[in-house]
Design an enzyme around this catalytic site. Structure first.
Site, mmCIF file in Angstrom:
data_model
loop_
_atom_site.group_PDB
_atom_site.id
_atom_site.type_symbol
_atom_site.label_atom_id
_atom_site.label_comp_id
_atom_site.label_asym_id
_atom_site.label_seq_id
_atom_site.Cartn_x
_atom_site.Cartn_y
_atom_site.Cartn_z
ATOM 1 N N LYS A 251 13.374 -18.038 6.046
ATOM 2 C CA LYS A 251 14.721 -18.160 5.471
ATOM 3 C C LYS A 251 15.667 -17.153 6.132
ATOM 4 O O LYS A 251 16.796 -17.485 6.470
ATOM 5 C CB LYS A 251 14.667 -17.899 3.959
ATOM 6 C CG LYS A 251 14.136 -19.080 3.155
ATOM 7 C CD LYS A 251 13.980 -18.702 1.704
ATOM 8 C CE LYS A 251 13.520 -19.857 0.834
ATOM 9 N NZ LYS A 251 14.509 -20.951 0.746
ATOM 10 N N LYS B 161 0.375 -5.635 1.012
ATOM 11 C CA LYS B 161 -0.163 -4.383 0.485
ATOM 12 C C LYS B 161 -1.676 -4.358 0.659
ATOM 13 O O LYS B 161 -2.353 -5.352 0.394
ATOM 14 C CB LYS B 161 0.191 -4.282 -1.004
ATOM 15 C CG LYS B 161 0.310 -2.866 -1.526
ATOM 16 C CD LYS B 161 0.770 -2.881 -2.989
ATOM 17 C CE LYS B 161 1.012 -1.503 -3.526
ATOM 18 N NZ LYS B 161 2.197 -0.852 -2.996
ATOM 19 N N ASP C 169 5.230 -5.842 -5.431
ATOM 20 C CA ASP C 169 5.384 -5.501 -4.013
ATOM 21 C C ASP C 169 4.116 -5.717 -3.192
ATOM 22 O O ASP C 169 3.901 -5.042 -2.197
ATOM 23 C CB ASP C 169 5.864 -4.051 -3.868
ATOM 24 C CG ASP C 169 4.845 -3.041 -4.394
ATOM 25 O OD1 ASP C 169 3.914 -3.456 -5.106
ATOM 26 O OD2 ASP C 169 4.977 -1.846 -4.085
ATOM 27 N N ARG D 27 10.954 -6.234 4.948
ATOM 28 C CA ARG D 27 12.024 -5.253 5.187
ATOM 29 C C ARG D 27 12.981 -5.814 6.232
ATOM 30 O O ARG D 27 12.548 -6.245 7.310
ATOM 31 C CB ARG D 27 11.425 -3.931 5.646
ATOM 32 C CG ARG D 27 12.453 -2.835 5.790
ATOM 33 C CD ARG D 27 11.793 -1.490 6.022
ATOM 34 N NE ARG D 27 11.091 -1.001 4.846
ATOM 35 C CZ ARG D 27 10.073 -0.149 4.875
ATOM 36 N NH1 ARG D 27 9.621 0.306 6.022
ATOM 37 N NH2 ARG D 27 9.506 0.247 3.760
ATOM 38 N N HIS E 173 17.223 -3.142 -2.685
ATOM 39 C CA HIS E 173 15.922 -3.748 -3.002
ATOM 40 C C HIS E 173 16.083 -4.953 -3.917
ATOM 41 O O HIS E 173 16.846 -4.900 -4.891
ATOM 42 C CB HIS E 173 15.031 -2.739 -3.751
ATOM 43 C CG HIS E 173 14.593 -1.574 -2.922
ATOM 44 N ND1 HIS E 173 13.628 -0.699 -3.336
ATOM 45 C CD2 HIS E 173 14.965 -1.151 -1.684
ATOM 46 C CE1 HIS E 173 13.431 0.228 -2.406
ATOM 47 N NE2 HIS E 173 14.237 -0.019 -1.395
ATOM 48 N N GLU F 247 8.856 -8.448 -2.542
ATOM 49 C CA GLU F 247 9.847 -7.362 -2.548
ATOM 50 C C GLU F 247 10.586 -7.377 -1.220
ATOM 51 O O GLU F 247 9.955 -7.342 -0.161
ATOM 52 C CB GLU F 247 9.158 -5.999 -2.719
ATOM 53 C CG GLU F 247 10.170 -4.847 -2.777
ATOM 54 C CD GLU F 247 9.519 -3.470 -2.831
ATOM 55 O OE1 GLU F 247 9.437 -2.895 -3.922
ATOM 56 O OE2 GLU F 247 9.072 -2.992 -1.776
ATOM 57 N N GLU G 20 11.651 10.530 6.551
ATOM 58 C CA GLU G 20 11.420 11.166 5.244
ATOM 59 C C GLU G 20 10.018 10.820 4.738
ATOM 60 O O GLU G 20 9.326 11.654 4.171
ATOM 61 C CB GLU G 20 12.495 10.700 4.257
ATOM 62 C CG GLU G 20 12.495 11.434 2.930
ATOM 63 C CD GLU G 20 11.678 10.758 1.852
ATOM 64 O OE1 GLU G 20 11.492 11.373 0.805
ATOM 65 O OE2 GLU G 20 11.197 9.617 2.058
ATOM 66 N N HIS G 21 9.612 9.576 4.973
ATOM 67 C CA HIS G 21 8.279 9.117 4.553
ATOM 68 C C HIS G 21 7.177 9.925 5.254
ATOM 69 O O HIS G 21 6.210 10.338 4.631
ATOM 70 C CB HIS G 21 8.145 7.628 4.878
ATOM 71 C CG HIS G 21 6.864 7.032 4.411
ATOM 72 N ND1 HIS G 21 6.603 6.784 3.079
ATOM 73 C CD2 HIS G 21 5.760 6.636 5.089
ATOM 74 C CE1 HIS G 21 5.392 6.273 2.967
ATOM 75 N NE2 HIS G 21 4.857 6.169 4.166
HETATM 76 P P1 GTP Z 1 6.917 2.094 -6.037
HETATM 77 O O1 GTP Z 1 5.905 2.342 -7.090
HETATM 78 O O2 GTP Z 1 6.894 3.115 -4.921
HETATM 79 O O3 GTP Z 1 6.843 0.699 -5.484
HETATM 80 O O4 GTP Z 1 8.342 2.309 -6.711
HETATM 81 P P2 GTP Z 1 9.177 1.353 -7.657
HETATM 82 O O5 GTP Z 1 8.351 0.240 -8.145
HETATM 83 O O6 GTP Z 1 9.915 2.198 -8.658
HETATM 84 O O7 GTP Z 1 10.227 0.710 -6.680
HETATM 85 P P3 GTP Z 1 11.378 1.312 -5.778
HETATM 86 O O8 GTP Z 1 12.315 0.170 -5.623
HETATM 87 O O9 GTP Z 1 11.954 2.585 -6.289
HETATM 88 O O10 GTP Z 1 10.658 1.661 -4.401
HETATM 89 C C1 GTP Z 1 9.894 0.717 -3.740
HETATM 90 C C2 GTP Z 1 9.733 1.048 -2.277
HETATM 91 O O11 GTP Z 1 10.944 1.536 -1.699
HETATM 92 C C3 GTP Z 1 8.727 2.123 -1.951
HETATM 93 O O12 GTP Z 1 7.426 1.612 -1.907
HETATM 94 C C4 GTP Z 1 9.216 2.566 -0.559
HETATM 95 O O13 GTP Z 1 8.865 1.615 0.434
HETATM 96 C C5 GTP Z 1 10.709 2.518 -0.726
HETATM 97 N N1 GTP Z 1 11.237 3.805 -1.231
HETATM 98 C C6 GTP Z 1 11.665 4.066 -2.480
HETATM 99 N N2 GTP Z 1 12.070 5.337 -2.589
HETATM 100 C C7 GTP Z 1 11.913 5.904 -1.377
HETATM 101 C C8 GTP Z 1 12.153 7.227 -0.846
HETATM 102 O O14 GTP Z 1 12.604 8.140 -1.530
HETATM 103 N N3 GTP Z 1 11.854 7.425 0.471
HETATM 104 C C9 GTP Z 1 11.361 6.453 1.271
HETATM 105 N N4 GTP Z 1 11.107 6.747 2.545
HETATM 106 N N5 GTP Z 1 11.113 5.203 0.791
HETATM 107 C C10 GTP Z 1 11.372 4.933 -0.500
HETATM 108 MG MG MG Z 2 6.011 -0.106 -3.461
#
Ligand code: GTP
Ligand code: MG
Length: 237
Positions: A52, A77, A104, A109, A152, A171, A186-187
């Protein structure tokens, strides 16, 4: 291998599983009948969403003279991460629990050139009538305290298999090249944790400052493009 399989998705208390197989959690999931089948369904949903997005990009490239999407990445995952997240959230370990509690398992991405492309692509994807929008987290309008920015969405996409049509959750993270650059670094840095508190605070503040600089650069690049008028509707349908 097949004799080790568990016949059904019976609920196994997560604390028991933790005690039983703490070093190889992925083996627990792989041992479930139909785990592979479930993963195949998530993989199919990724393909649907990617297609898509690619179609949208092709059309927008023709009509706008430029590609809003720079690249698309996807990942399934890993079983160990699925197990670890279920345990962390206090969920049961079984296939139904994966479907109900994890959004997720399938991740896509999308890296866009400019900030406004993010909203354009998101809107065009969501308005397709077979897509159900489950959740939006706009970390661009509301960045995380550490400076993380990204858009997201949790989507549900129907996938057609031999005997049935099934809605599968995916996701989708949409961000600019600049946001992706920051998030990737940052990761990496986040995993290096053995630091005294004052140093960790210093680094967190520095990372936040970098994120803000990057967001400012994104805004300025968009303003330049708008000034030049290099992107626009070419009037094609
Ligand atoms: P998760 O348990 O990590 O999946 O968090 P969530 O269910 O609260 O979802 P959220 O939308 O906050 O984040 C999901 C995904 O976004 C993460 O798995 C990362 O891939 C990315 N992400 C979120 N916060 C950060 C961050 O502070 N730094 C980085 N590098 N990636 C982030
Ligand atoms: Mg995640």
């Amino acid at each position: 291998m097949s004799e080790a399989k568990i016949a059904s998705v019976n609920e196994i208390p997560s604390d028991l599983l933790k005690q039983l197989m703490p070093s190889h959690p992925e083996d627990v999931l792989i041992a479930f009948d139909d785990f592979e089948y479930l993963m195949m369904r998530y993989e199919s949903a990724i393909l649907e969403v990617r297609t898509k997005l690619e179609i949208l990009n092709s059309e927008l490239t023709l009509t706008q003279d430029d590609s809003p999407i720079s690249s698309i990445h996807s990942r399934l995952k890993k079983p160990a991460s699925i197990y670890e997240k279920l345990v962390r959230q206090g969920n049961d370990i079984n296939l139904r629990s994966i479907e109900e509690n994890l959004n997720d398992v399938a991740g896509v991405r999308v890296i866009c050139a400019f900030v406004d492309d993010i909203y354009k692509v998101a809107k065009m994807l969501v308005q397709q009538d077979d897509i159900t929008l489950i959740e939006v987290k706009d970390y661009i309008k509301n960045p995380k305290p550490n400076g993380y920015r990204s858009y997201h969405m949790i989507l549900e996409v129907p996938v057609f298999f031999t005997h049935e049509k099934q809605p599968i959750r995916v996701e989708v993270q949409i961000r600019t090249v600049a946001m992706d650059f920051w998030a990737s670094l940052e990761h990496q840095i986040r995993y290096k944790k053995d630091l005294p508190q004052y140093k960790a605070d210093e680094i967190a503040a520095e990372l936040k400052a970098c994120a803000d600089t990057i967001a400012d650069t994104d805004r300025r690049m968009l303003a330049i493009r708008e000034k030049l008028g290099t992107r626009g509707d070419k009037g094609k349908k």
